[in-house]
Design a protein around this motif. Structure first.
Motif, mmCIF file in Angstrom:
data_model
loop_
_atom_site.group_PDB
_atom_site.id
_atom_site.type_symbol
_atom_site.label_atom_id
_atom_site.label_comp_id
_atom_site.label_asym_id
_atom_site.label_seq_id
_atom_site.Cartn_x
_atom_site.Cartn_y
_atom_site.Cartn_z
ATOM 1 N N GLN A 71 0.831 -1.203 0.000
ATOM 2 C CA GLN A 71 0.000 0.000 0.000
ATOM 3 C C GLN A 71 0.870 1.259 0.000
ATOM 4 O OE1 GLN A 71 -3.561 0.571 -0.172
ATOM 5 N NE2 GLN A 71 -2.593 2.545 -0.579
ATOM 6 N N ALA A 72 1.935 1.242 0.754
ATOM 7 C CA ALA A 72 2.839 2.396 0.798
ATOM 8 C C ALA A 72 3.484 2.635 -0.567
ATOM 9 C CB ALA A 72 3.914 2.176 1.855
ATOM 10 N N PHE A 73 3.775 1.542 -1.272
ATOM 11 C CA PHE A 73 4.362 1.645 -2.615
ATOM 12 C C PHE A 73 3.372 2.294 -3.580
ATOM 13 C CE2 PHE A 73 5.576 -0.784 -6.636
ATOM 14 C CZ PHE A 73 6.564 0.126 -6.979
ATOM 15 N N VAL A 74 2.107 1.856 -3.506
ATOM 16 C CA VAL A 74 1.070 2.445 -4.344
ATOM 17 C C VAL A 74 0.912 3.936 -4.024
ATOM 18 C CG1 VAL A 74 -1.407 2.427 -4.884
ATOM 19 C CG2 VAL A 74 -0.166 0.263 -4.678
ATOM 20 N N ASP A 75 0.899 4.274 -2.747
ATOM 21 C CA ASP A 75 0.798 5.677 -2.332
ATOM 22 C C ASP A 75 1.973 6.496 -2.877
ATOM 23 O OD1 ASP A 75 -1.549 5.284 -0.907
ATOM 24 O OD2 ASP A 75 -0.513 4.899 0.984
ATOM 25 N N GLN A 76 3.152 5.920 -2.772
ATOM 26 C CA GLN A 76 4.366 6.630 -3.206
ATOM 27 C C GLN A 76 4.302 6.972 -4.692
ATOM 28 O OE1 GLN A 76 8.103 4.526 -2.404
ATOM 29 N NE2 GLN A 76 8.906 5.280 -4.344
ATOM 30 N N VAL A 77 3.937 5.988 -5.490
ATOM 31 C CA VAL A 77 3.876 6.212 -6.941
ATOM 32 C C VAL A 77 2.748 7.177 -7.291
ATOM 33 C CG1 VAL A 77 3.488 5.102 -9.177
ATOM 34 C CG2 VAL A 77 4.903 3.963 -7.445
ATOM 35 N N GLY A 78 1.588 6.980 -6.681
ATOM 36 C CA GLY A 78 0.461 7.860 -6.960
ATOM 37 C C GLY A 78 0.744 9.299 -6.585
ATOM 38 N N ASN A 79 1.318 9.510 -5.408
ATOM 39 C CA ASN A 79 1.609 10.874 -4.956
ATOM 40 C C ASN A 79 2.703 11.532 -5.799
ATOM 41 O OD1 ASN A 79 -0.283 10.910 -2.842
ATOM 42 N ND2 ASN A 79 1.134 9.848 -1.474
ATOM 43 N N ARG A 80 3.646 10.739 -6.261
ATOM 44 C CA ARG A 80 4.686 11.289 -7.154
ATOM 45 C C ARG A 80 4.055 11.806 -8.446
ATOM 46 N NH1 ARG A 80 9.963 7.815 -9.309
ATOM 47 N NH2 ARG A 80 10.391 9.062 -11.179
ATOM 48 N N LEU A 81 3.111 11.067 -8.981
ATOM 49 C CA LEU A 81 2.421 11.494 -10.203
ATOM 50 C C LEU A 81 1.630 12.778 -9.968
ATOM 51 C CD1 LEU A 81 1.152 7.982 -11.316
ATOM 52 C CD2 LEU A 81 2.711 9.410 -12.656
ATOM 53 N N VAL A 82 0.947 12.829 -8.858
ATOM 54 C CA VAL A 82 0.135 14.021 -8.547
ATOM 55 C C VAL A 82 1.029 15.237 -8.334
ATOM 56 C CG1 VAL A 82 -1.389 15.076 -6.838
ATOM 57 C CG2 VAL A 82 -1.811 12.727 -7.598
ATOM 58 N N ASN A 83 2.080 15.078 -7.542
ATOM 59 C CA ASN A 83 2.898 16.226 -7.133
ATOM 60 C C ASN A 83 3.733 16.810 -8.265
ATOM 61 O OD1 ASN A 83 1.970 16.147 -4.475
ATOM 62 N ND2 ASN A 83 3.548 14.681 -3.861
ATOM 63 N N ASN A 84 3.893 16.047 -9.353
ATOM 64 C CA ASN A 84 4.718 16.515 -10.466
ATOM 65 C C ASN A 84 3.904 16.852 -11.717
ATOM 66 O OD1 ASN A 84 7.750 16.205 -9.669
ATOM 67 N ND2 ASN A 84 6.783 14.327 -8.934
ATOM 68 N N SER A 85 2.604 16.962 -11.568
ATOM 69 C CA SER A 85 1.746 17.200 -12.735
ATOM 70 C C SER A 85 0.667 18.231 -12.417
ATOM 71 C CB SER A 85 1.091 15.882 -13.171
ATOM 72 O OG SER A 85 0.135 15.457 -12.211
ATOM 73 N N ILE A 86 -0.149 18.527 -13.407
ATOM 74 C CA ILE A 86 -1.243 19.486 -13.209
ATOM 75 C C ILE A 86 -2.264 18.965 -12.207
ATOM 76 C CG2 ILE A 86 -1.044 20.563 -15.486
ATOM 77 C CD1 ILE A 86 -3.430 18.826 -16.366
ATOM 78 N N ALA A 87 -2.230 17.679 -11.904
ATOM 79 C CA ALA A 87 -3.166 17.131 -10.921
ATOM 80 C C ALA A 87 -3.042 17.853 -9.585
ATOM 81 C CB ALA A 87 -2.925 15.632 -10.744
ATOM 82 N N LYS A 88 -1.840 18.319 -9.263
ATOM 83 C CA LYS A 88 -1.620 19.008 -7.985
ATOM 84 C C LYS A 88 -2.343 20.345 -7.939
ATOM 85 C CE LYS A 88 2.026 20.303 -4.731
ATOM 86 N NZ LYS A 88 3.488 20.385 -4.493
ATOM 87 N N GLN A 89 -2.621 20.921 -9.120
ATOM 88 C CA GLN A 89 -3.278 22.222 -9.183
ATOM 89 C C GLN A 89 -4.782 22.128 -8.939
ATOM 90 O OE1 GLN A 89 -2.231 24.091 -12.927
ATOM 91 N NE2 GLN A 89 -0.123 23.355 -12.793
ATOM 92 N N THR A 90 -5.320 20.937 -8.996
ATOM 93 C CA THR A 90 -6.752 20.756 -8.781
ATOM 94 C C THR A 90 -7.066 20.810 -7.289
ATOM 95 O OG1 THR A 90 -6.708 18.338 -8.530
ATOM 96 C CG2 THR A 90 -6.771 19.209 -10.778
ATOM 97 N N GLY A 91 -8.352 20.899 -6.970
ATOM 98 C CA GLY A 91 -8.764 20.881 -5.572
ATOM 99 C C GLY A 91 -9.124 19.500 -5.069
ATOM 100 N N TYR A 92 -8.807 18.460 -5.840
ATOM 101 C CA TYR A 92 -9.223 17.113 -5.476
ATOM 102 C C TYR A 92 -8.337 16.513 -4.382
ATOM 103 C CZ TYR A 92 -12.005 17.450 -9.729
ATOM 104 O OH TYR A 92 -12.884 17.855 -10.687
ATOM 105 N N ARG A 93 -8.900 15.571 -3.643
ATOM 106 C CA ARG A 93 -8.181 14.846 -2.589
ATOM 107 C C ARG A 93 -7.818 13.462 -3.118
ATOM 108 N NH1 ARG A 93 -11.764 15.161 2.758
ATOM 109 N NH2 ARG A 93 -10.235 13.560 3.296
ATOM 110 N N TYR A 94 -6.598 13.314 -3.577
ATOM 111 C CA TYR A 94 -6.182 12.043 -4.176
ATOM 112 C C TYR A 94 -5.796 11.049 -3.086
ATOM 113 C CZ TYR A 94 -6.057 14.721 -8.499
ATOM 114 O OH TYR A 94 -6.411 15.501 -9.563
ATOM 115 N N GLU A 95 -6.444 9.910 -3.121
ATOM 116 C CA GLU A 95 -6.124 8.813 -2.218
ATOM 117 C C GLU A 95 -6.096 7.527 -3.031
ATOM 118 O OE1 GLU A 95 -8.108 10.674 1.863
ATOM 119 O OE2 GLU A 95 -9.028 8.928 0.905
#
Length: 256
Positions: A71-95
């Motif tokens: 689960q931590a691995f999935v979180d790590q990869v998902g958060n890396r994608l969010v934090n380095n893309s336009i996804a971070k600019q949205t108001g969504y709560r990525y989990e």
């Protein structure tokens, strides 16, 4: 009898007109993709809806997979994608959620940022880049606001069908429903291709190898087997067609 028929026609026409006006008034431009869409929910409503539905979706797939490291691995990869893309600019709560389901090869996203991958698919992936391809695609659905868009389309179609059933004939409405279903499948295929395109962009923004998404398509193709549903009857494009579009996206973003 003629008077009753005329009243029914007027009521049916009113229902259709209301549905069309409501649909047209929902038009807005997605600030993250630049696409003009018809959206049934605002961002906050999407987040609330996703959070409310997430526990039930997890339960349908046997709950969460009981391995904190995975689960931590999935979180790590998902958060890396969010934090380095336009996804971070949205108001969504990525989990990100790794589901215990060992039989269903699947990943999906709920409105507002709730993203799921089954252990059945997770266990088939060969490397971190392929996991990034899966999660990037699902993040693309969220950024593309595809669920809210489909809800608006569904609301329009239901309004038209109700109006036809009241004003003309329930049998006619059934025929229109079949046409509407085919249109929704077409919209679904377009959403998948856009999410593939966004997923490629998110992978490249995060220094993942986007070509590994092609390997994910091979996994999905093998999982579907020789008797997979024909593309025209499915909400998903054929994996082979998706591969060609993914290659086009890779070239497009490399040349930017």
């Amino acid at each position: 009898m003629r008077g009753n028929r005329k009243v029914r026609l007027l009521i049916g026409a009113g229902i259709v007109l209301f549905a069309v006006i409501k649909y047209c008034s929902s038009a807005e431009t997605n600030p993250y993709t630049g696409e003009k869409q018809h959206i049934a929910l605002n961002e906050e409503q999407e987040i609330v809806l996703g959070l409310q539905a997430a526990p039930q979706m997890a339960q349908q797939h046997g709950g969460l997979y009981p391995n904190e490291n995975y689960q931590a691995f999935v979180d790590q990869v998902g958060n890396r994608l969010v934090n380095n893309s336009i996804a971070k600019q949205t108001g969504y709560r990525y989990e990100f959620h790794l589901l215990a389901d060992k039989n269903t090869i699947n990943a999906f996203a709920l409105p507002g940022g709730q993203i799921f991958i089954t252990y059945a698919l997770f266990s088939k992936l060969k490397n971190e880049d392929q996991l990034a391809g899966v999660l990037g695609h699902e993040i693309g659905h969220v950024v593309g606001r595809h669920s809210a868009e489909r809800m608006a389309n569904q609301g329009l179609m239901e309004g038209i069908l109700n109006g036809v059933a009241v004003g003309i004939d329930p049998n006619t409405a059934q025929g229109a429903a079949a046409i509407g279903q085919m249109l929704n499948m077409s919209y679904g295929r377009e959403d998948e291709l856009q999410s593939d395109d966004l997923g490629v962009k998110f992978m490249m923004d995060s220094n993942y190898n986007p070509e590994e998404m092609i390997g994910v398509m091979e996994i999905l193709k093998d999982a579907a087997g020789p008797n997979r549903t024909p593309e025209r009857m499915s909400t998903h494009p054929d994996p082979e067609n998706r591969v060609e579009k993914i290659k086009e996206s890779i070239e497009k973003y490399r040349n930017q």
